[in-house]
Design a protein around this motif. Structure first.
Motif, PDB file in Angstrom:
ATOM      1  N   GLU A  39       0.764  -1.195  -0.026  1.00  0.00           N
ATOM      2  CA  GLU A  39       0.095   0.185   0.104  1.00  0.00           C
ATOM      3  C   GLU A  39       0.971   1.183   0.002  1.00  0.00           C
ATOM      4  N   VAL A  40       1.953   1.188   0.912  1.00  0.00           N
ATOM      5  CA  VAL A  40       3.034   2.517   0.711  1.00  0.00           C
ATOM      6  C   VAL A  40       3.778   2.487  -0.426  1.00  0.00           C
ATOM      7  N   LEU A  41       4.089   1.300  -0.959  1.00  0.00           N
ATOM      8  CA  LEU A  41       4.451   1.698  -2.450  1.00  0.00           C
ATOM      9  C   LEU A  41       3.740   2.094  -3.345  1.00  0.00           C
ATOM     10  N   ALA A  42       2.455   1.799  -3.393  1.00  0.00           N
ATOM     11  CA  ALA A  42       1.253   2.466  -4.183  1.00  0.00           C
ATOM     12  C   ALA A  42       1.478   4.016  -4.122  1.00  0.00           C
ATOM     13  N   CYS A  43       1.279   4.687  -3.054  1.00  0.00           N
ATOM     14  CA  CYS A  43       1.213   5.731  -2.846  1.00  0.00           C
ATOM     15  C   CYS A  43       2.538   6.552  -3.447  1.00  0.00           C
ATOM     16  N   VAL A  44       3.661   5.917  -3.237  1.00  0.00           N
ATOM     17  CA  VAL A  44       4.894   6.369  -3.695  1.00  0.00           C
ATOM     18  C   VAL A  44       4.769   6.419  -5.332  1.00  0.00           C
ATOM     19  N   ARG A  45       4.310   5.313  -5.800  1.00  0.00           N
ATOM     20  CA  ARG A  45       4.380   5.107  -7.267  1.00  0.00           C
ATOM     21  C   ARG A  45       3.245   6.361  -7.778  1.00  0.00           C
ATOM     22  N   ALA A  46       2.324   6.676  -6.914  1.00  0.00           N
ATOM     23  CA  ALA A  46       1.310   7.835  -7.490  1.00  0.00           C
ATOM     24  C   ALA A  46       1.912   9.308  -7.330  1.00  0.00           C
TER      25      ALA A  46
END
Ligand code: PLP
Length: 226
Positions: A39-46
């Protein structure tokens, strides 16, 4: 109950909406407690550039997946026995509230040759169960910290009252802003007051109106904690 983990698509959509909403001078810190590394990686990708972690153990798990793709801010209560690990990962510690913990951070950073940006956590609501220095203790603590060679005081952080009407938080944000300006006007050597970290998902709009240039959002990015 929502499904966990939250979908990458919903996290991405939330981050995109926030970047439209937030004034450009405001840094978005994704408050990652209880979220999975994915989930944290998803926000970084965004596009999120800064991750805020409350627990060193959780931070290590997310860090092993994300590494230096983002900056890492410590936003929890730092325990002395966690400082050695913490200073290896974190790029800023937002929650310094005692000389004892500051001295430990300085000592562990000295061993790494790393200068640590720090914020002073202010207990602006004078809540007995909360961490942070009382507002009238902040100036003295900043003066003392300005002598530590491996710390750089860069501003203040406050939580303010948890939930409810965001307007109820306004006086505490205003008080913290006034304190920020008071410390700025002292021009302590080595102290550069740049960051005012205040506002969470329910209160960030009010916090920005009162001068926050760093907001820490969890629910607004990832959805409710379950
Ligand atoms: C959890 C947390 C936040 C974010 O809270 P939300 O209401 O989920 O946005 C911000 N700051 C700190 C210190 C936190 O622990």
């Amino acid at each position: 109950m929502a499904d966990r983990p939250y979908s990458t698509a919903s996290i991405e959509a939330n981050v995109k909406a926030l970047f439209v909403d937030l004034p450009p001078h405001v840094v978005l810190v994704a408050a990652a407690k209880s979220r999975t590394p994915e989930e944290v990686l998803a926000c970084v990708r965004a596009g999120v550039k800064v991750i805020g972690e409350n627990y060193v153990q959780e931070a290590l798990a997310a860090f092993s997946v994300i590494g230096r793709q983002a900056e890492w801010h410590f936003i929890g209560h730092l325990q002395r026995n966690k400082v050695k690990k913490a200073v290896e990962i974190f790029d800023m510690i937002e929650t310094i509230d005692s000389l004892t913990i500051a001295r430990e951070v300085d000592k562990r950073c000295a061993a790494l040759g790393k200068v640590m940006p720090v914020l002073i956590e202010v207990n602006s609501g004078r809540e007995p169960q909360k961490f942070g220095v009382m507002p009238e203790e902040a100036v003295v603590l900043v003066r003392e910290l300005s002598r530590f060679p491996y710390l750089r005081v860069q501003g203040l952080m406050t939580m303010g009252p948890e939930a409810g009407d965001p307007e109820a938080a306004r006086p505490y944000f205003r008080l913290t802003r006034a304190l920020f300006e008071e410390i700025q006007s002292r021009n302590f050597a080595g102290v550069e007051m740049k960051w005012l970290s205040m506002g969470m998902s329910h209160s960030y709009k009010v916090a920005i109106e009162e001068g926050a240039n760093m907001v820490r959002l969890g629910t607004k990015i990832f959805g409710p904690r379950l």
